[in-house]
Design an enzyme around this catalytic site. Structure first.
Site, mmCIF file in Angstrom:
data_model
loop_
_atom_site.group_PDB
_atom_site.id
_atom_site.type_symbol
_atom_site.label_atom_id
_atom_site.label_comp_id
_atom_site.label_asym_id
_atom_site.label_seq_id
_atom_site.Cartn_x
_atom_site.Cartn_y
_atom_site.Cartn_z
ATOM 1 N N THR A 178 14.141 -6.239 12.503
ATOM 2 C CA THR A 178 14.197 -7.613 11.656
ATOM 3 C C THR A 178 12.738 -8.452 12.210
ATOM 4 O OG1 THR A 178 15.460 -8.675 13.575
ATOM 5 C CG2 THR A 178 16.532 -7.828 11.464
ATOM 6 N N TYR A 179 12.065 -8.088 13.070
ATOM 7 C CA TYR A 179 11.213 -8.972 13.767
ATOM 8 C C TYR A 179 9.874 -8.768 12.648
ATOM 9 C CZ TYR A 179 13.318 -9.287 18.375
ATOM 10 O OH TYR A 179 14.143 -9.464 19.587
ATOM 11 N N GLY A 180 9.438 -10.033 11.905
ATOM 12 C CA GLY A 180 8.657 -9.863 11.055
ATOM 13 C C GLY A 180 8.677 -9.378 9.968
ATOM 14 N N ASP A 181 10.097 -9.106 9.763
ATOM 15 C CA ASP A 181 10.692 -8.371 8.601
ATOM 16 C C ASP A 181 10.053 -6.813 8.489
ATOM 17 O OD1 ASP A 181 12.298 -10.440 7.552
ATOM 18 O OD2 ASP A 181 10.565 -11.134 6.655
#
Length: 315
Positions: free
Chosen positions: A52-55
């Site tokens: 999920t980090y930075g999509d």
């Protein structure tokens, strides 16, 4: 940098990990490359990311550097699955289908055939624990993950999962649990840390600097370039800007002045050397900020300072 074993496993990592939560958002490719080089040159090995980090941009950035900027075998790549955002809403799904699909997508973005540590990002009450653990077993059996663990699980959830894996010989044991832990949040000391100690899990604290507040940057105002001033992270920082937190920050700052250290060095060294901790995960906006965290390698807090900080932070 010193290396530590991750719990009762043979996996060894640097005693500081590089966090990449803001890569692809606040940290661009140039800064990400500078941070990774700085970290590896200092002897760092553990690099932590998540789907999920930075999509997904965080994994993509890291993947673009593995094997080119740094040799793949010189870093321990940790990522997480189970969280996503849809329509701006946080969604937890740790079903077997979701976890393994996310792992495959992570491997594609990272440009590798395996991750060294794969973690379930959050507890999902809708999915039975045996199904979650079955997905972890599959990941290891198929070579997509070398070690597995949990993130952001309560003490009883951690103990349940770890005990389940230990109940039958041949099951893959949990290696680590990643949790928030700092002088501003010591909740994990009640149950998670004792469970990890008894069951042989390494502990990877995230936000060891209290979401940046323990650096002292918010003592008098909110810097324009800080997370608390950004639309994306203001709500993340706000819980630690109250009067109770301010008292802890002041104590850290006074200790730093007496030692001729920075508040960052005091707060990070405190977490790093807590019993059971394997490696705090530190994030930074720039390589120069990261350098400040790496400078703690040779620091040891005096016992009386540790005791004083324990007292003021509510132990």
């Amino acid at each position: 940098m010193q290396q530590r074993s991750v719990g009762a496993t043979g996996l060894r990592v640097s005693r500081l990990g590089l966090g990449t939560m803001t890569w692809g958002w606040d940290v661009d490719e140039h800064e990400a490359r500078a941070q990774l080089v700085e970290f590896v040159e200092a002897g760092g090995t553990l690099v932590d990311t998540a789907s999920t980090y930075g999509d997904g941009a965080s994994e993509e950035l890291l993947g673009s550097m593995l094997g080119t900027l740094v040799p793949r075998e010189e870093v321990v790549v940790a990522t997480k699955a189970g969280l996503s955002r849809r329509g701006g809403q946080r969604r937890v799904d740790t079903s077997r289908r979701a976890l393994l699909q996310t792992l495959d997508a992570s491997l594609d973005r990272l440009g590798t055939d395996h991750v060294d540590l794969w973690q379930v990002h959050a507890h999902d009450p809708a999915t039975p624990v045996e199904e979650v653990l079955g997905a972890l077993e599959t990941a290891v059996a198929t070579g997509r993950a070398r070690y597995v663990g949990l993130s952001n699980h309560a003490g009883w959830q951690t103990a349940e999962a770890a005990t389940w894996q230990r109940a039958v010989p041949g099951r893959v044991p949990l290696a680590a649990v990643q949790v928030e832990y700092s002088l501003l949040n010591r909740d994990v000391e009640d149950e998670v840390l004792p469970a990890a100690r008894e069951l042989g899990l390494g502990v990877l604290p995230w936000s060891p600097l209290g979401r940046g507040v323990l650096t002292g940057k918010y003592r008098t105002s909110t810097p324009a370039a800080s997370r608390a001033a950004s639309d994306r992270f203001a709500g993340f920082v706000r819980p630690y800007l109250d009067e109770s937190a301010a008292q802890v920050v002041e104590a850290v700052s006074r200790a730093a002045e007496g030692l001729e250290w920075s508040p960052l060095e005091v707060a990070l060294t405190w977490v790093r050397d807590r019993p059971g901790v394997t490696a705090p995960i530190v994030g930074a906006r720039s390589a120069s900020q990261l350098r400040s965290s790496l400078a703690t390698e040779d620091l040891v807090l005096p016992g009386e300072i540790m005791d004083a900080l324990d007292d003021v932070s509510g132990a």
